[in-house]
Design an enzyme around this catalytic site. Structure first.
Site, PDB file in Angstrom:
ATOM      1  N   HIS A   1       4.820  11.756  67.028  1.00 46.91           N
ATOM      2  CA  HIS A   1       5.841  12.339  66.160  1.00 46.91           C
ATOM      3  C   HIS A   1       6.177  13.780  66.472  1.00 46.91           C
ATOM      4  CE1 HIS A   1       6.489   9.271  63.031  1.00 46.91           C
ATOM      5  NE2 HIS A   1       5.269   8.884  63.350  1.00 46.91           N
TER       6      HIS A   1
ATOM      7  N   LYS B   1      15.029  19.841  53.802  1.00 44.76           N
ATOM      8  CA  LYS B   1      13.949  19.421  54.704  1.00 44.76           C
ATOM      9  C   LYS B   1      12.828  20.433  54.565  1.00 44.76           C
ATOM     10  CE  LYS B   1      16.971  19.630  58.158  1.00 44.76           C
ATOM     11  NZ  LYS B   1      16.734  18.439  58.972  1.00 44.76           N
ATOM     12  N   ARG B   2      11.659  20.148  55.136  1.00 45.11           N
ATOM     13  CA  ARG B   2      10.595  21.138  55.105  1.00 45.11           C
ATOM     14  C   ARG B   2      11.098  22.461  55.704  1.00 45.11           C
ATOM     15  NH1 ARG B   2       5.309  19.451  53.393  1.00 45.11           N
ATOM     16  NH2 ARG B   2       4.674  21.538  54.072  1.00 45.11           N
TER      17      ARG B   2
ATOM     18  N   LYS C   1      13.236  24.423  62.347  1.00 39.17           N
ATOM     19  CA  LYS C   1      14.376  23.792  61.672  1.00 39.17           C
ATOM     20  C   LYS C   1      15.488  24.814  61.378  1.00 39.17           C
ATOM     21  CE  LYS C   1      11.643  20.028  59.574  1.00 39.17           C
ATOM     22  NZ  LYS C   1      12.347  18.758  59.856  1.00 39.17           N
TER      23      LYS C   1
ATOM     24  N   THR D   1      15.090  12.149  60.130  1.00 37.51           N
ATOM     25  CA  THR D   1      15.617  10.970  59.442  1.00 37.51           C
ATOM     26  C   THR D   1      16.585  11.419  58.354  1.00 37.51           C
ATOM     27  OG1 THR D   1      13.631  11.008  58.059  1.00 37.51           O
ATOM     28  CG2 THR D   1      13.692   9.390  59.859  1.00 37.51           C
TER      29      THR D   1
ATOM     30  N   LYS E   1      20.259   9.768  56.866  1.00 42.65           N
ATOM     31  CA  LYS E   1      20.651   9.545  55.462  1.00 42.65           C
ATOM     32  C   LYS E   1      22.027  10.128  55.199  1.00 42.65           C
ATOM     33  CE  LYS E   1      15.819  10.366  54.253  1.00 42.65           C
ATOM     34  NZ  LYS E   1      14.902  11.462  53.848  1.00 42.65           N
TER      35      LYS E   1
HETATM   36  C1  LIG Z   1      14.071  12.146  54.613  1.00 44.23           C
HETATM   37  C2  LIG Z   1      13.141  13.131  54.042  1.00 44.23           C
HETATM   38  C3  LIG Z   1      12.514  14.065  54.874  1.00 44.23           C
HETATM   39  C4  LIG Z   1      12.804  14.174  56.358  1.00 44.23           C
HETATM   40  O1  LIG Z   1      13.918  15.027  56.522  1.00 44.23           O
HETATM   41  P1  LIG Z   1      14.245  15.691  57.938  1.00 44.23           P
HETATM   42  O2  LIG Z   1      15.558  16.361  57.694  1.00 44.23           O
HETATM   43  O3  LIG Z   1      14.387  14.553  58.901  1.00 44.23           O
HETATM   44  O4  LIG Z   1      13.176  16.625  58.270  1.00 44.23           O
HETATM   45  C5  LIG Z   1      11.646  14.966  54.309  1.00 44.23           C
HETATM   46  N1  LIG Z   1      11.383  14.967  52.987  1.00 44.23           N
HETATM   47  C6  LIG Z   1      11.979  14.085  52.156  1.00 44.23           C
HETATM   48  C7  LIG Z   1      11.667  14.142  50.703  1.00 44.23           C
HETATM   49  C8  LIG Z   1      12.871  13.139  52.651  1.00 44.23           C
HETATM   50  O5  LIG Z   1      13.436  12.271  51.806  1.00 44.23           O
END
Ligand SMILES: *Cc1c(COP(=O)(O)O)cnc(C)c1O
Length: 797
Positions: free
Chosen positions: A353, A534-535, A540, A642, A646
């Site tokens: 990952h 996101k985190r 990022k 991911t 979405k």
């Molecule tokens: C989808 C999701 C992530 C992953 O988000 P990225 O933008 O791909 O880092 C992290 N936290 C939550 C709560 C999510 O639903």
């Protein structure tokens, strides 16, 4: 009476029965919590039959199963998800209204099960739902953490962490399994009896199972998420207690209590903490003992194990599965070592990952050897065996090097397939992470681009858009997401584009109200909703976003009467508690927000909102309302993402770099429907070779120079010039993530977004094409590919 009302009547009776008989509550005294519990139990009742049927069929047909080992499952809420997959959402709304309850309020009352940090844990949850949907017999194995990921609050704009207590109240989805318990050992020593090694652990705990059924789309199949909770093997050491050694007497209980107490809240850095190693072994050993128990109940020959068992390691966290499976086969089942290694390899798959070096697990041989003495021996033997099999292996390659056990190499060598999570990432795994092992094992590294479940991430969270899709192309897209392509002819019509934007606006109106309630800030639903959730991590680049936001504000102030597109900048995300730089970025975003939001000159033209405590439920609120998806990581650093998927599914075009799965999103949607900017991975590598890259970039950019100067002068910190001294200094002198070098390209891309958004009809087409072309990013596609390329498992449906 038709079907619907019949089932509604049954459901209503069941809700009332659970309220009285299970919860012991009289209707007039029932709270929202009580009603939620009663409804959850009534829904769970409807999952049990398909769950049993799936299990019985798997046994009867002696089917191969997947065992998905993951230290994280970021599940979120389950009530609405279960009702959607059972086709009971409308019935629930009706039944609860009959009982004087608002279904939405019950849904929102459920705490998030946040047993994960971010993308990796959410992927595991999407995979569980997709495996149930496509009929892949599977168990998910993880830890039932008493406290999931911390809850985030802002105090003076800074992150503060509070414990999460999802288990304080009863969790209605799980079944406790006191009969499914295994002993897990730690420490101790190894003895030799009749030429065989015997591990004598110095500490033991019990792993006890809790099962949550996971129901697939339309209830055709259900699998089990089995989470392990640690219990003391002996409740209390009475002998020691009687001797007066009170602390030692309580030791077994203390060890058990800490083992499944907390989730480590770090997603991209790893610390060699003994407790973490113990957690990893605890989960993995319990899972493997359970797998072997299930197999040996019906099969005599362990050499047939790979025909019935596929074990997937979600990152290296369960990589101890290799040596543990070998130990069980050799020490307990008396197989020959080499044969055991071959069996283990055929069962095991490893998903990588991350390429970030600070995230790669490496244990000091001292920690590893004292915590798991027998496994240390086995790891060294595996390493020697591999070197023996591959004499050309370079001396610097191996599992044990420089007094460390490298879990990446261990996982690679013990797996028959190693996969990356996007096309770009898998290439980089070959090229830069495991080049030598890739050369020794050509074909072992493959790609499996991540996906997300369209049930939760479209059907459930975006009813206006899901409804429009069904009205346009009919039902059946939910488990065949490629069918969204059928929207394309409709997108050519003005009427559909208007309907599409109306659905988006409906979501934005709801989100504006939600923002008002969460943050007390009024935003206009006609503004462009620009979302980065996101985190919080340097790679990022939330910092790039907030710096550009300030540059944008500066331009607005120069010409407030101009023809500007109003924007709402939405941030969401947690920082690891010990990640000081990420915490500074959070502070800066909140500081900038309070200054800009209070500026009467720019007013509604620019607002910044940062609701605290980003989690799955917050994503479900924000993703459907987004106009623009921020995916701006430094090229080569985001393995897949991911979140990006979405947003695409929900009709938000991406502003992004050529990183992770963005590359594939761009390919699917077409360059005219994606705001691409920034350096490529190779350009980034090259750029870093110039030691002066950031200074040059800043001096070439008047906009960025001004922004950094404003921050340094205390414009956003009430005149305090020291608050962001470190942060500004890093952009000038230690800009590893190339914020400065990509700034102007990002700034230009954002201005291109403004121009595109101003042309509503053109924007509608872009946004709708994002939805129409997102079919590839269903996790059903990902799971089918794992079944074919890694697990060799056919669908049971
Ligand atoms: C989808 C999701 C992530 C992953 O988000 P990225 O933008 O791909 O880092 C992290 N936290 C939550 C709560 C999510 O639903």
């Amino acid at each position: 009476m038709n079907q619907i009302t019949l089932s509604s009547k049954d459901l209503q009776a069941d809700v009332l029965r659970h309220l009285t008989s299970t919860l012991g509550k009289d209707q007039p005294n029932a709270s929202v919590f009580d009603w939620r519990m009663a409804l959850s139990f009534a829904i769970r009742d409807r999952i049990v039959a398909p769950w049993f049927a799936s299990t019985r069929r798997t046994y009867a047909e002696d089917r191969k199963r997947v065992y998905y080992l993951s230290m994280e499952f970021l599940i979120g809420r389950l009530l609405e998800d279960a009702t959607v997959n059972l086709g009971l959402r409308e019935a629930c709304v009706e039944v609860m209204a009959n009982l004087g309850q608002d279904f939405r309020a019950l849904v929102e009352d459920e705490p998030d099960a946040a047993l994960g940090n971010g993308g990796l844990g959410r992927l595991a949850a999407c995979f569980m739902e997709s495996m149930a949907t496509v009929g892949c017999p599977a168990y998910g194995y993880g830890i039932r953490y008493e406290h999931g990921l911390f809850r985030q609050r802002f105090v003076g704009g800074q992150q503060a962490e509070m414990p999460e207590d999802w288990l304080t109240h009863r969790y209605p989805w799980e079944f406790e399994r006191p009969e499914s318990a295994y002993t897990i050992g730690f420490k101790g020593h190894v003895e030799t009896h009749d030429g065989r090694e015997v591990w004598v652990p110095g500490e033991t705990v019990q792993a006890q199972a809790y099962d949550t059924p996971v129901i697939g789309w339309q209830g055709k199949w259900a699998n089990t998420l089995r989470l392990w909770s640690a219990k003391p093997t002996s409740l209390f050491d009475l002998e020691r207690f009687n001797r007066g050694d009170y602390a030692a007497a309580a030791e077994p209980e203390a060890l058990a209590r800490t083992l499944s107490r907390v989730l480590y809240p770090d997603d991209t850095t790893y610390q060699g903490k003994e407790l973490r190693l113990k957690q990893e072994f605890f989960m993995t050993s319990a899972a493997l003992q359970d797998i072997l128990r299930r197999f040996t109940a019906n099969h005599a020959d362990l050499r047939a194990l790979p025909k019935h068992v596929a074990i997937q390691m979600n990152d290296t966290h369960p990589a101890i599965a290799g040596p543990e499976l070998v130990r069980l086969l050799v020490d307990e089942h008396r197989l020959d070592f080499t044969e055991a290694v071959h069996i283990a390899q055929k069962c095991l798959g490893y998903t990588n990952h991350t390429l970030l070096p600070e995230a790669l697990e490496r244990w000091a041989t001292f920690t590893f050897g004292t915590t798991l003495p027998r496994h240390m021996q086995i790891v060294e033997r595996i390493d020697a065996w591999h070197k023996d099999e591959h004499h050309s292996r370079p001396h610097y390659v191996g599992i044990v090097k420089h007094h460390e056990v490298r879990m990446g190499e261990l996982a690679f060598i013990m797996a028959h397939k190693v996969n990356g999570v996007s096309a770009l990432h898998s290439d980089l795994v070959k090229q830069s992470l495991f080049p030598e092992l890739n050369a020794l094992h050509p074909g072992r590294i493959i790609n499996q681009t991540n996906g997300v479940t369209p049930r939760r991430w479209l059907k459930m969270c975006n009813q206006p858009l899901a409804g429009l899709i069904t009205r346009t192309i009919g039902e059946g897209w939910e488990d065949n997401l490629d069918r969204l392509r059928e929207l394309e002819p409709a997108i050519e019509t003005k009427a559909f584009r208007k309907d599409f934007m109306a659905a988006k606006r409906e979501n934005k109106v709801a989100t504006a109200a939600w923002i008002k309630a969460q943050c007390g800030i009024t935003v206009s639903p006609d503004a462009l909703f620009d979302v980065q959730i996101k985190r919080i991590h340097e790679y990022k680049r939330q910092l790039l976003n907030i710096l550009q936001t300030v540059a944008h504000w500066n331009r607005l102030k120069e010409n407030p009467g101009g023809n500007h597109v109003p924007r709402v900048k939405i941030f969401g995300g947690k920082s690891a508690p010990g990640y000081a730089v990420a915490k500074e970025i959070i502070h800066l975003i909140n500081d900038v927000a309070s200054v800009i939001n209070a500026d009467p000159v720019t007013g509604d033209l620019l607002k910044i909102v940062y609701p605290a405590n980003y989690n799955v439920s917050m994503a479900e609120h924000l993703v459907p309302a987004a106009d623009l998806s921020e995916q701006i990581s430094t090229a080569g650093k985001e393995a897949s993402g991911t979140g990006n998927m979405k947003f695409m599914i929900n009709g938000a075009p991406t502003i992004g770099t050529l990183d992770g799965a963005n590359v594939e999103i761009l390919k699917e949607v077409g360059a005219e429907n994606f705001f691409l900017f920034g350096m490529t991975t190779e350009e980034a590598w090259k750029r870093r070779e110039d030691p002066d890259h950031s200074r040059k970039a800043i001096e070439a950019s008047p906009a960025l120079s001004l922004v950094l100067q404003q921050i340094a002068e205390g414009r956003f910190s009430a005149g305090q010039t020291d608050r962001y001294h470190g942060l500004v200094h890093r952009v000038w002198h230690h800009d590893y993530f190339l914020v400065a070098s990509d700034f102007d390209a990002y700034d230009r891309a954002q201005q291109e977004v403004d121009r595109a958004f101003a042309d509503t009809d053109r924007w509608a087409k872009m946004a709708a094409l994002n939805t129409a072309r997102s079919g590839f990013f269903s996790s059903d596609r990902t799971i089918r590919a794992y079944m074919k390329d890694i697990w060799d498992i056919p669908s049971a449906l």
